[in-house]
Design an enzyme around this catalytic site. Structure first.
Site, PDB file in Angstrom:
ATOM      1  N   CYS A   1      37.663  55.511  43.654  1.00  0.00           N
ATOM      2  CA  CYS A   1      38.631  55.831  42.588  1.00  0.00           C
ATOM      3  C   CYS A   1      39.194  54.523  42.006  1.00  0.00           C
ATOM      4  O   CYS A   1      38.848  53.437  42.450  1.00  0.00           O
ATOM      5  CB  CYS A   1      39.770  56.667  43.141  1.00  0.00           C
ATOM      6  SG  CYS A   1      39.243  58.076  44.127  1.00  0.00           S
ATOM      7  N   MET A   2      40.090  54.649  41.032  1.00  0.00           N
ATOM      8  CA  MET A   2      40.619  53.455  40.370  1.00  0.00           C
ATOM      9  C   MET A   2      41.425  52.557  41.326  1.00  0.00           C
ATOM     10  O   MET A   2      41.276  51.337  41.319  1.00  0.00           O
ATOM     11  CB  MET A   2      41.502  53.863  39.190  1.00  0.00           C
ATOM     12  CG  MET A   2      41.953  52.696  38.350  1.00  0.00           C
ATOM     13  SD  MET A   2      43.103  53.169  37.058  1.00  0.00           S
ATOM     14  CE  MET A   2      42.033  53.999  35.914  1.00  0.00           C
ATOM     15  N   ASP A   3      42.254  53.180  42.162  1.00  0.00           N
ATOM     16  CA  ASP A   3      43.174  52.402  43.004  1.00  0.00           C
ATOM     17  C   ASP A   3      42.945  52.598  44.494  1.00  0.00           C
ATOM     18  O   ASP A   3      43.642  51.988  45.313  1.00  0.00           O
ATOM     19  CB  ASP A   3      44.624  52.816  42.705  1.00  0.00           C
ATOM     20  CG  ASP A   3      44.845  52.941  41.220  1.00  0.00           C
ATOM     21  OD1 ASP A   3      44.803  51.904  40.547  1.00  0.00           O
ATOM     22  OD2 ASP A   3      44.996  54.071  40.723  1.00  0.00           O
TER      23      ASP A   3
ATOM     24  N   TYR B   1      36.597  62.597  43.913  1.00  0.00           N
ATOM     25  CA  TYR B   1      36.177  63.198  42.640  1.00  0.00           C
ATOM     26  C   TYR B   1      34.781  63.815  42.734  1.00  0.00           C
ATOM     27  O   TYR B   1      33.855  63.209  43.276  1.00  0.00           O
ATOM     28  CB  TYR B   1      36.144  62.128  41.542  1.00  0.00           C
ATOM     29  CG  TYR B   1      37.522  61.695  41.069  1.00  0.00           C
ATOM     30  CD1 TYR B   1      38.387  62.611  40.474  1.00  0.00           C
ATOM     31  CD2 TYR B   1      37.940  60.382  41.219  1.00  0.00           C
ATOM     32  CE1 TYR B   1      39.647  62.205  40.034  1.00  0.00           C
ATOM     33  CE2 TYR B   1      39.191  59.973  40.779  1.00  0.00           C
ATOM     34  CZ  TYR B   1      40.040  60.893  40.189  1.00  0.00           C
ATOM     35  OH  TYR B   1      41.278  60.507  39.765  1.00  0.00           O
TER      36      TYR B   1
ATOM     37  N   HIS C   1      20.349  23.647  31.147  1.00  0.00           N
ATOM     38  CA  HIS C   1      20.661  24.654  32.170  1.00  0.00           C
ATOM     39  C   HIS C   1      19.402  25.406  32.559  1.00  0.00           C
ATOM     40  O   HIS C   1      18.576  25.737  31.701  1.00  0.00           O
ATOM     41  CB  HIS C   1      21.718  25.627  31.625  1.00  0.00           C
ATOM     42  CG  HIS C   1      22.327  26.514  32.667  1.00  0.00           C
ATOM     43  ND1 HIS C   1      23.005  26.023  33.755  1.00  0.00           N
ATOM     44  CD2 HIS C   1      22.362  27.870  32.798  1.00  0.00           C
ATOM     45  CE1 HIS C   1      23.436  27.033  34.503  1.00  0.00           C
ATOM     46  NE2 HIS C   1      23.047  28.163  33.948  1.00  0.00           N
TER      47      HIS C   1
HETATM   48  C1  LIG Z   1      26.601  25.806  32.152  1.00  0.00           C
HETATM   49  C2  LIG Z   1      26.659  26.137  33.610  1.00  0.00           C
HETATM   50  N1  LIG Z   1      26.501  25.162  34.494  1.00  0.00           N
HETATM   51  C3  LIG Z   1      26.551  25.381  35.825  1.00  0.00           C
HETATM   52  C4  LIG Z   1      26.758  26.650  36.317  1.00  0.00           C
HETATM   53  C5  LIG Z   1      26.813  26.856  37.805  1.00  0.00           C
HETATM   54  O1  LIG Z   1      25.756  27.658  38.248  1.00  0.00           O
HETATM   55  P1  LIG Z   1      25.705  28.143  39.767  1.00  0.00           P
HETATM   56  O2  LIG Z   1      26.924  28.949  39.966  1.00  0.00           O
HETATM   57  O3  LIG Z   1      24.458  28.945  39.840  1.00  0.00           O
HETATM   58  O4  LIG Z   1      25.693  26.914  40.592  1.00  0.00           O
HETATM   59  C6  LIG Z   1      26.921  27.708  35.428  1.00  0.00           C
HETATM   60  C7  LIG Z   1      27.130  29.060  35.950  1.00  0.00           C
HETATM   61  O5  LIG Z   1      26.862  30.072  35.441  1.00  0.00           O
HETATM   62  C8  LIG Z   1      26.860  27.447  34.030  1.00  0.00           C
HETATM   63  O6  LIG Z   1      27.019  28.420  33.134  1.00  0.00           O
END
Ligand SMILES: Cc1ncc(COP(=O)(O)O)c(C=O)c1O
Length: 364
Positions: free
Chosen positions: A304-306, A257, A161
């Protein structure tokens, strides 16, 4: 009975168009579409079905629970589970393909598989510079052959990755590719080959063809975001809500708020039916803007929350019937998840995956 309060409209046409761009960039490589985090907030089951109908053959999720949701919806293609070392029994039971990055987990999966007499396909993860999970170069040369020798596992894929393939400067990304290639060739020398080899996230799909190997792993680009100006990615999600209440107030009226917004003139203030619990980030307080009746209206005061308030002074005909666009476009006015991310110092991934459960997904 209509109970809708806010909707995320999902354009399956735009999803197809973005998938087409993956194909254009990668030719006939296998596409492992990343649908983790509920398909980046778009709804994993419907998005996955649409991708499969359009020729995708593999899906990627973060954990076994996400894979099980897809299996329970009748999806039968290989599902690669990127980050789960705990739910070992589920891999065999639901025919999921775990990514392995430590020997201990690989052994546990093998043991669980021997109990169920199944052969579990796995992908092994190599860390070439992301620094998250994976075997480093030295470890890979002993660990991968060892995993390959486990009786009940079959290594079907190998992956790495990128840390920063989205940067203009590709030096580090290229170093990662080189390192992955070196490991692949040393493993090949040791007699190991892999059916699926994958490294390319969206940024690498777009800009690093040498990282495509035989399989690519795009996520964010499928949903219409990512790098590369000039490319025709189309945002898939629009987020819309409505006006709960409009008030006309004099100059000097504090709004929301802690009174961080005080009107500087006689003003019309609309209260919008969506808040930070729906993923409209609190950092958009006094910063974001929405489109109402085709015009931009700035966020007034704290989110706010909602609910939150927008200054609609000068915008004609704002009423309970008005549509409020938080992400999307009307005429020439447009707000993207990237714009919101820029406003609050984050990335579109976080904006999209934050859109909450109370916002109904509607598919077009
Ligand atoms: C293991 C892995 N592969 C592929 C991707 C896809 O990456 P992208 O959304 O940047 O294309 C991710 C996204 O975080 C990932 O964690």
């Amino acid at each position: 009975m209509k109970l809708q309060r806010a909707v995320a409209e999902i354009s399956l046409g735009n999803l197809s168009s973005n998938l087409q761009l993956v194909r254009k960039k990668t030719g006939n490589k296998n596409i492992l579409a990343v649908v983790k985090a509920d398909a980046y907030g778009h709804g994993a089951v419907t998005i996955s079905r649409h991708l499969l109908k359009n020729g995708v053959k593999m899906l990627g999720v973060a954990c076994a629970a996400e894979g099980i949701e897809l299996r329970n919806a009748g999806i039968t293609v290989p599902i690669i589970v990127f980050f789960d070392t705990r739910n070992i029994e589920a891999f065999a039971e639901y025919n999921l393909t775990p990514v392995v990055f430590d020997l201990n987990t690989a052994k546990k999966i093998s043991k669980a598989a021997s109990g169920s007499k199944k052969l579990i396909p796995v992908h092994v993860k190599i860390d070439t510079g992301m620094g998250r999970v994976g075997f480093n170069h030295e470890e890979a040369l002993t660990a991968v052959p060892e995993i390959a020798s486990y009786e009940n596992l079959r290594i079907e894929g190998i992956m790495s990755h990128f840390s920063d393939a989205d940067l203009k400067n590709k030096n580090f990304a290229r170093r990662q590719i080189k390192s992955f290639n070196r490991i692949l060739s040393e493993l090949k020398y040791a007699g190991l080959s892999f059916k699926y080899i994958h490294m390319a996230n969206s940024a690498a799909v777009m800009t690093l063809p040498e990282a495509h190997f035989n399989t690519v792993r795009p996520g964010i680009m499928l949903y219409g975001y990512g790098c590369c100006e000039g490319e025709k990615l189309k945002p898939v999600m629009s987020v819309k809500s409505g006006v709960l209440f409009v008030k006309h107030v004099p100059e000097g009226t504090p709004i929301s708020y802690c009174r961080t917004f005080v009107t500087k003139r006689r003003s019309a203030i609309a209260t919008i039916a969506l808040g930070y619990a729906d993923g409209y980030d609190r950092r958009l307080s006094n910063k974001g803007r929405v489109i109402i009746n085709g015009k931009f209206a700035p966020v007034a005061g704290r989110v706010c929350m909602d609910t939150f308030m927008a200054d609609v002074t000068g915008i004609p005909n704002v009423s309970g019937e008005s549509e409020v666009i938080l992400i999307g476009s009307k005429g020439s006015r447009k707000i993207t998840a990237q714009d919101i991310a820029d406003d609050i110092g984050t990335i579109p991934y976080e904006v999209l995956t934050s859109i909450g459960k109370r916002v109904e997904r509607v598919y077009k």
